[in-house]
Design an enzyme around this catalytic site. Sequence first.
Site, PDB file in Angstrom:
ATOM      1  N   GLU A 335       0.832  -0.891   0.018  1.00  0.00           N
ATOM      2  CA  GLU A 335       0.132   0.054  -0.084  1.00  0.00           C
ATOM      3  C   GLU A 335       1.138   1.210   0.028  1.00  0.00           C
ATOM      4  OE1 GLU A 335      -3.083   0.221  -0.790  1.00  0.00           O
ATOM      5  OE2 GLU A 335      -3.004  -2.367  -0.151  1.00  0.00           O
ATOM      6  N   HIS A 428      -5.697  -6.130 -10.872  1.00  0.00           N
ATOM      7  CA  HIS A 428      -4.733  -6.800  -9.942  1.00  0.00           C
ATOM      8  C   HIS A 428      -5.239  -8.269 -10.557  1.00  0.00           C
ATOM      9  CE1 HIS A 428      -6.746  -3.838  -7.200  1.00  0.00           C
ATOM     10  NE2 HIS A 428      -6.014  -4.071  -5.954  1.00  0.00           N
TER      11      HIS A 428
HETATM   12 ZN   LIG Z   1      -2.686  -2.320  -4.855  1.00  0.00          ZN
END
Ligand SMILES: [Zn+2]
Length: 592
Positions: A335, A428
């Site tokens: 993150e 993703h």
């Molecule tokens: Zn990510």
Amino acid sequence: EASALMQVNAADFKISHFETDEIGMSHVRMQQYYHNIPIYGAEVVTHGLANDFDFLNGNYYTTSQWNVSSVPTVNEAKALDIVEADLGESLRYDKDMTPIFSNTQPKTEMVIFPYQGSVYLAYHVYQYKNMVERWEYFIDAHDGTLIHKRMSICKLHHHFGNAGHDAESNISAPLDGKTTANAKDLFDINRTINTYQVGSTYYMIDATRDMFSSTAAQLPNDPSGVIWTIDAMNTTPTKSSFKYDHVKSSSNTWSDKASVSAQYNGGIAYNYYKTVHNRKSINGTGGNIISIINVSDDDGSSMGNAFWNGQAMFYGNGDAAFLSLARALDVAGHEMSHGVIENTANLDYEGESGALNESFADVFGALIDRDDWKIGEDVVRTSVFPSGALRDLQNPHNGAATNNFDAGWQPKHFNERYTGTADNGGVHLNSGIPNHAFYLFANVVGKDKAEKVYYRALSQYLTKSSKFVDARIAIIKATTDLYSTTEINAAKAAFDQVGILGDSGGNYETDVNTNPGQDYVLVTGENSSGLYIYDNAGKELVKISNKTIFSKPSVTDDGTVIIYVASDHKIYYQTIDWSTEVVSGEKLLDDQ
Ligand SMILES: [Zn+2]
Ligand SMILES: [Ca+2]
Ligand SMILES: [Ca+2]
């Protein structure tokens, strides 16, 4: 050298960033303009030692056929109204904001937006719907049409909530001193954490790093250059009831294990970027590293997710699929690396550039949590993720059935790529392909070299609109800058093996539609001597240069202009009329 990129005026390119790096190589990043308005995603970077530029990459447009009025007929306020009407929520954070979220106001820029075969004058708007959802909009500045939109926040895994707005702060009054404490994290391991005392209260603020600015900081509420953990008290940032406060203690003892993990992991990630890459915090200029823990889901239940919202990391306490997310160093690394990416190449969070954005976050997550190639192994539940990991760079299939994305399967070769529209075009999912290339490369050259190459590619070569092939070119070039044949061959082999091929830049016209025209391949001869066009069956069509080619040739979005640097270190270009197959012949770019 920055000037005169054929068929456009030299003045259409403006230097946006100039840097000379630790090996003495200069990198000049240029933004292309059309009638003094930046063309979205049109960035070119030239590179060379001692300002002797011998490599160029990026994406630019031939604009001679464009006919767009650069005078808007819709004003900015109207464009923001259109965005708000579409979001269904109004979120002009104009009240009572604390320094934590001071940057959540909408940001608007006028751009020329080439999109799906058309060119628009557009407002590019960043707008937070709430603390969780940051959206990007492109609004036609002539007729107010919504041209394109995307959500540009990574959640560790992707199911999204909605509704609600407005955060209120419970953060209160101020006074001093750095302290340390020993406390158990989510592994029940005792960690030494840095805290800060103001009066009789201790705060989870680490002011010990060299980014700390004692002159700019007002502790505890407005610190500068700290690692800071904040408690959301099981509220949800999508609702107006969202609350947050300091994690604090009257005795410098800390019983909330999630806060200890978040604070500790934030420090490790800061150190990683500082010591390995000489990078000062996420934003590169010593900005606070903020973690928010005890974040709830929209329905008030415990959240099984983590995300970076452009300002801070948010961590839930877990659900049926995940343990408490703050536990995992690779999640924190992932993150935070999104913040690093946003402040470097700023890869568009969509399509191949979005998958690269995700991949670089995984790569640095796996480098910060260095003991394995997996992501999330310390937080997933095996009832949902059979391999015991969320993703695996070594084997992106991750022990799950083919195309079972919910169980953590990702493609590991370009042939397996996801071509649907979910998840911003599978950001993703298709990240598995470049992830695996990183594994293959790092497995040969070692992580110590691989991380230098990847950070260099991210910070010096890649641009907003970079695609997989650009990543290949950037990684190979960055390897060439730093190391020698063994490593260069390892980089090439890694990208070969995952099916990311080619030596010239991608077709940037659109992520969605592929060019219906026939494919041609631009190749250099043996020892880079000569430049040829081959058809896709491998047959030579024409030799277009006798020069020794120094840089990988770069091709415009429509394939009509080829630009390259020859061994004399001069930049050449040729134009091709594909309807008549007439090549202009080699021309030298003016040095102005
Ligand atoms: Zn990510
Ligand atoms: Ca690990
Ligand atoms: Ca890991």
